[in-house]
Design a protein around this motif. Structure first.
Motif, PDB file in Angstrom:
ATOM      1  N   LEU A 109      50.971  44.855  20.736  1.00 25.23           N
ATOM      2  CA  LEU A 109      49.652  44.782  20.122  1.00 25.23           C
ATOM      3  C   LEU A 109      48.662  44.022  20.995  1.00 25.23           C
ATOM      4  N   TYR A 110      47.407  44.397  20.886  1.00 24.92           N
ATOM      5  CA  TYR A 110      46.305  43.663  21.528  1.00 24.92           C
ATOM      6  C   TYR A 110      45.944  42.480  20.642  1.00 24.92           C
ATOM      7  N   ASP A 133      45.934  43.053  31.184  1.00 24.43           N
ATOM      8  CA  ASP A 133      47.257  42.620  30.737  1.00 24.43           C
ATOM      9  C   ASP A 133      47.503  42.888  29.252  1.00 24.43           C
ATOM     10  N   GLN A 134      46.660  43.675  28.620  1.00 19.16           N
ATOM     11  CA  GLN A 134      46.889  44.078  27.234  1.00 19.16           C
ATOM     12  C   GLN A 134      46.682  45.591  27.140  1.00 19.16           C
ATOM     13  N   ILE A 135      46.314  46.052  25.977  1.00 20.59           N
ATOM     14  CA  ILE A 135      46.089  47.482  25.785  1.00 20.59           C
ATOM     15  C   ILE A 135      44.704  47.711  25.202  1.00 20.59           C
ATOM     16  N   LYS A 136      44.233  48.940  25.309  1.00 18.04           N
ATOM     17  CA  LYS A 136      43.031  49.367  24.605  1.00 18.04           C
ATOM     18  C   LYS A 136      43.235  50.813  24.181  1.00 18.04           C
TER      19      LYS A 136
END
Length: 865
Positions: A604-605, A839-842
């Motif tokens: 998860l972001y 370093d996360q998601i979108k």
């Protein structure tokens, strides 16, 4: 040309061109003329003003202004993707790109404008775009998929919209504006400063007072940066030019029509070209008789109506137009009207500015008290009324028109204060008198009927609120009973329905509809207006009336909006966000670690919110119960971020840690949040507790805010941040802990009892008769004798509170709803996918518009527990 049926040829089918066709139809000219339209774009006219809404989920079809049935009914021949290439004025023919030759009796040029791209080196490099058409947006969206940083050249209206689009696509975004402030044409220095602070607060980088000297490219010829006029360099992968527009008059030049020195087809007051009486020009391609090229849609609409009237041999002239504008740019209301910059001699400025709230309001007043113009940034609520008063002396002092609610009893100028000649809708030049006439002479009784009759409110929409007030006021003045019912299903207001539910202990929507709904609605299914509104009322009163206390119990589940339906916030790609409650913003390290582990395990972001909570984005619907189970095991509960209920009670660290603190603000914030958690209300509720007068928790921008004093607590109510900021009003001061809680109990239950559907406390406090004084009389002094009842209702809520997440994960029937496809419960939604960023998601937004991409190019969240 001479034929039995005269022919009108329209070159260009934008917003102004479509309005011209409608004006022809209104005058019956489509029945007596052949009408041919040559359109360059591959689609019919669409709402270019709302172009950026494409990035918020609207499709090109949603933006369309053209009803095929309209074209068919009026026999209009539309040729899309086939622009006019030459005009033979001697033969009166137009030749299109396809080779089609059309003769004309009347030729109307509505070719619009083209984006101005500064003549800087490498302006045509790969990665450079303009922001003008739907196709431009497609190209920008595709290129942004492989970009990390974007820059917009131009900080005007369209430039800020383009910047918002780039930010929404996940790019680090820069705005480069040559002028010393943003929106230099519309706002003054003070308004520009307020706008700058707000825009920078959104994470955009703004560079004013500098120009673009060169687009820097890499070895492959693609954009890698920009060199600015101050010698600095800006690294960027993508550049959008939005530095203004120029009249598109090449077709007119080629056929010998006169054009202005700086462009624009020269026309007279009937918008007829000064060179050829058979040719007209309207919109952004026309140099009007007053020497101006108008870049707004409203003047173009007036020009379109003028030409249609002239063809119909009616008296009509276009001598100039109102340049007032109201827009929401990057979520910020910005408006200007009249002589916004005070260019008239011997005028005075009345200014209200609040840097912290991002508010700036300026009125330009003549020596005789005449309102000449103004600028509004951050709060443009009064735009419709102020613009209508422009050119006259308002009935109240100027300062009363700019002070915000809660800062000195601002004037409440209703529709009756406006003169009949006041222009209410500048897009279609509709006056108050015309709107009154629609009600009194044409028997219109609703806003949609008045819209159809006058076209008011069918342009930019900024006048719709004032339009509704005028319609109601005129109906009431005529002795007509105004239907103030909640919707087509109920003749009662929300407040009246609340009283019915409470008094008769109604526990189901079906019972309420069949017993108290309109005759035509009884036995039906209800509507999307009343179902969630009644569901909220029943949830608010559930313990007192004996209804189920969980929003997914039985019939209640079918009444909920999308977010409540899954106890989580739906995001733009179909995934959900999860927000656990963190009372007062206080959290132990062990719980922080749990949140981190859950976010890591489910991919998860994570984002720290303005309400002192941690938001986890990107959960699939089937993952929600798994995530909740781990949170509940760790001692967390629902934060109700999805509901019209209490969201957060922020706090500073108070006297426990801060050397300025005079009370324990964290303890009070925790107590209040745990007391009011889960309380369903007409709209969301936000609160904060500050431990001293330095106000670090920003309590005065909340629905109910608390500020510590040496003698106890001050209670403020009716505050609001967001799109329409409002300072909270002081309700009571120097309260003990028990007195504070008692007054908050009463205030919240009185608000829930009397507010309209989806009405924030700020709006309710301004609307309710008597305003703050009345609320104080009721809540503090018990003037209605209902305080015992209000307190009892709150006590029932507190004693019956149960965590919705915990109850859901232990109920197999409720769990069954958490699937993407009811006929394939084990199949995840294939369009819910993500791409990496920082370093996360979108969200993988292009996936939603271009279809599924290869699986190896998509990140999917895991589902471990």
């Amino acid at each position: 040309m001479s034929t039995d049926t005269p022919t009108i040829v329209l070159v260009g089918h934008g917003m102004v061109g479509q309005r011209f066709l409608e004006a022809l139809a209104e005058r019956g000219l489509t029945a007596t003329h052949r009408v041919v339209v040559l359109c360059e774009e591959p689609r019919p006219a669409y709402d270019r003003v709302q172009l950026t809404s494409y990035f918020s989920g609207k499709t090109p079809e949603d933006l369309s202004l053209t009803d095929p049935a309209f074209l068919t009914a009026h026999g209009i021949e539309l040729h899309v993707g086939d622009p006019a290439e030459t005009v033979d004025r001697a033969a009166r023919t137009v030749t299109a790109r396809s080779g089609l030759v059309v003769g004309y009796d009347v030729l109307v040029l509505a070719t619009g404008s083209y984006p101005f791209v500064p003549p800087v080196p490498n302006r045509d490099a790969e990665g450079c775009f303009v922001y003008r058409t739907v196709e431009d947006l497609f190209a920008i969206e595709e290129y942004a998929r492989r970009s990390t940083t974007g820059a917009v050249v131009g900080g005007g209206l369209l430039g800020l919209e383009a910047a918002g689009a780039l930010k929404g696509l996940g790019l680090n975004t820069h705005i480069v504006e040559f002028a010393p402030r943003l929106m230099p044409v519309q706002v003054d220095e003070g308004g520009g400063a307020a706008l700058l602070r707000t825009v920078e607060g959104m994470g955009l980088s703004v560079h004013t007072g500098v120009g673009t000297q060169e687009i820097v490219t890499g070895d492959a010829g693609a954009v890698t940066g920009m060199r600015l006029s101050d010698g600095s360099e800006l690294a960027t992968d993508l550049v959008v030019f939005s530095a203004g527009v120029r009249p598109r008059d090449q077709l007119a030049r080629a056929c010998g029509l006169a054009v202005g020195e700086r462009g624009g087809i020269t026309v007279d007051e009937q918008c007829r070209t000064v060179t050829d009486p058979h040719v007209f020009a309207i919109g952004e391609c026309a140099l009007a008789a007053d020497g101006r090229v108008y870049g707004l849609v409203a003047p173009g609409y007036e020009q379109a109506a003028t030409v249609a009237a002239t063809i119909a041999e009616e008296e009509s002239a276009f001598t100039g137009a109102d340049l007032s504008t109201k827009l929401k740019l990057l979520g910020v209301d910005v408006a200007s009207f009249g002589d916004a910059h005070g260019t008239a001699g011997d005028c005075l400025d009345v200014v209200y500015s609040d840097s912290r709230a991002g508010l700036y309001k300026k009125l330009v007043i003549g020596r005789d008290g005449t309102l000449l113009g103004g600028v509004l940034v951050g709060d443009a609520e009064a735009y419709g009324t102020l613009r209508a008063f422009t050119g006259s002396v308002p009935p109240v002092a100027p300062e009363a028109l700019v002070l915000p609610a809660g800062a000195g009893a601002p004037a409440r100028l209703g529709p009756s204060a406006l003169p009949d000649e006041a222009v209410i809708c500048s897009c279609h030049n509709v006056t108050k008198g015309a709107i009154r006439g629609a009600v009194t002479e044409h028997r219109c009784t609703t806003v949609p009927e008045v819209k159809k009759c006058t076209k008011a409110g069918t342009g930019c929409g900024s006048c719709v609120k004032v339009l509704g007030q005028l319609v109601d006021a005129e109906l009431e003045a005529s002795g007509v009973e105004v239907d103030k019912g909640l919707c087509a299903c109920f003749a009662q207001t929300r407040e009246e329905l609340y009283e019915i539910v409470l008094a008769l202990r109604v526990t189901s929507y079906r019972e309420l509809l069949d017993r108290h709904g309109r005759e035509t609605a009884r036995g039906g299914d209800g509507c999307e207006v009343c179902k969630p509104a009644v569901g909220s009322i029943i949830a608010s009163l559930a313990p007192a009336i004996g209804a189920g206390t969980h929003v997914l119990d039985g019939e209640q589940a079918a009444l909920q909006d999308t977010n409540d339906h899954f106890l989580a916030n739906l995001q733009k790609n179909g995934s959900y966000s999860v927000v656990p409650r963190i009372p007062g913003g206080e959290i132990a390290p062990e719980k922080l670690i749990v949140i981190g582990e859950i976010a890591r395990d489910f991919g998860l972001y994570t984002k720290i919110t303005g309400g002192q909570r941690i938001d986890m984005f990107g959960a699939r619907v089937e993952q929600l119960p798994l995530i909740w189970a781990r949170l509940v095991d760790a001692g967390f509960e629902s934060g109700h971020a999805y509901g019209k209920s209490l969201r957060t009670v922020k706090s500073c660290v108070g006297r426990t840690w801060c050397r300025y603190g005079v009370q324990d603000s964290v303890r009070m914030a925790i107590d209040l949040e745990l007391r009011y958690r889960g309380l369903r209300s007409p709209h969301k509720l936000k609160s904060a507790v500050s431990g001293c007068q330095r106000e670090c928790a920003e309590a005065q921008s909340k629905d109910f805010g608390v500020i510590a004093t040496a003698g106890g607590w001050n209670l403020y109510v009716g505050g609001n941040g967001g799109a329409t900021p409002r300072h909270a009003d002081l309700l009571a001061q120097d309260l003990s802990d028990a007195e504070l809680v008692r007054l908050v109990d009463r205030f919240l239950m009185f608000y829930i009892r009397t507010a309209d559907r989806l009405e924030r406390t700020s709006v309710w406090l301004d609307r309710i008769p008597g305003g703050l004084d009345h609320v104080r009389d009721v809540v503090v002094h018990d003037s209605l004798g209902i305080c015992d009842e209000l307190e009892a209702l709150m006590a029932a809520h507190v004693s019956h509170y149960r965590d919705e997440w915990a109850e859901t994960i232990n109920d197999p029937e409720k769990l069954a709803r958490f699937v993407s496809f009811v006929n394939a419960p084990d199949t995840p939604d294939p369009v819910v996918a993500f791409v990496p960023e920082r370093d996360q998601i979108k969200p993988d937004l292009p996936l939603l518009t271009v279809g599924l991409r290869p699986a190896d190019d998509i990140l999917e969240g895991t589902a471990t527990r």
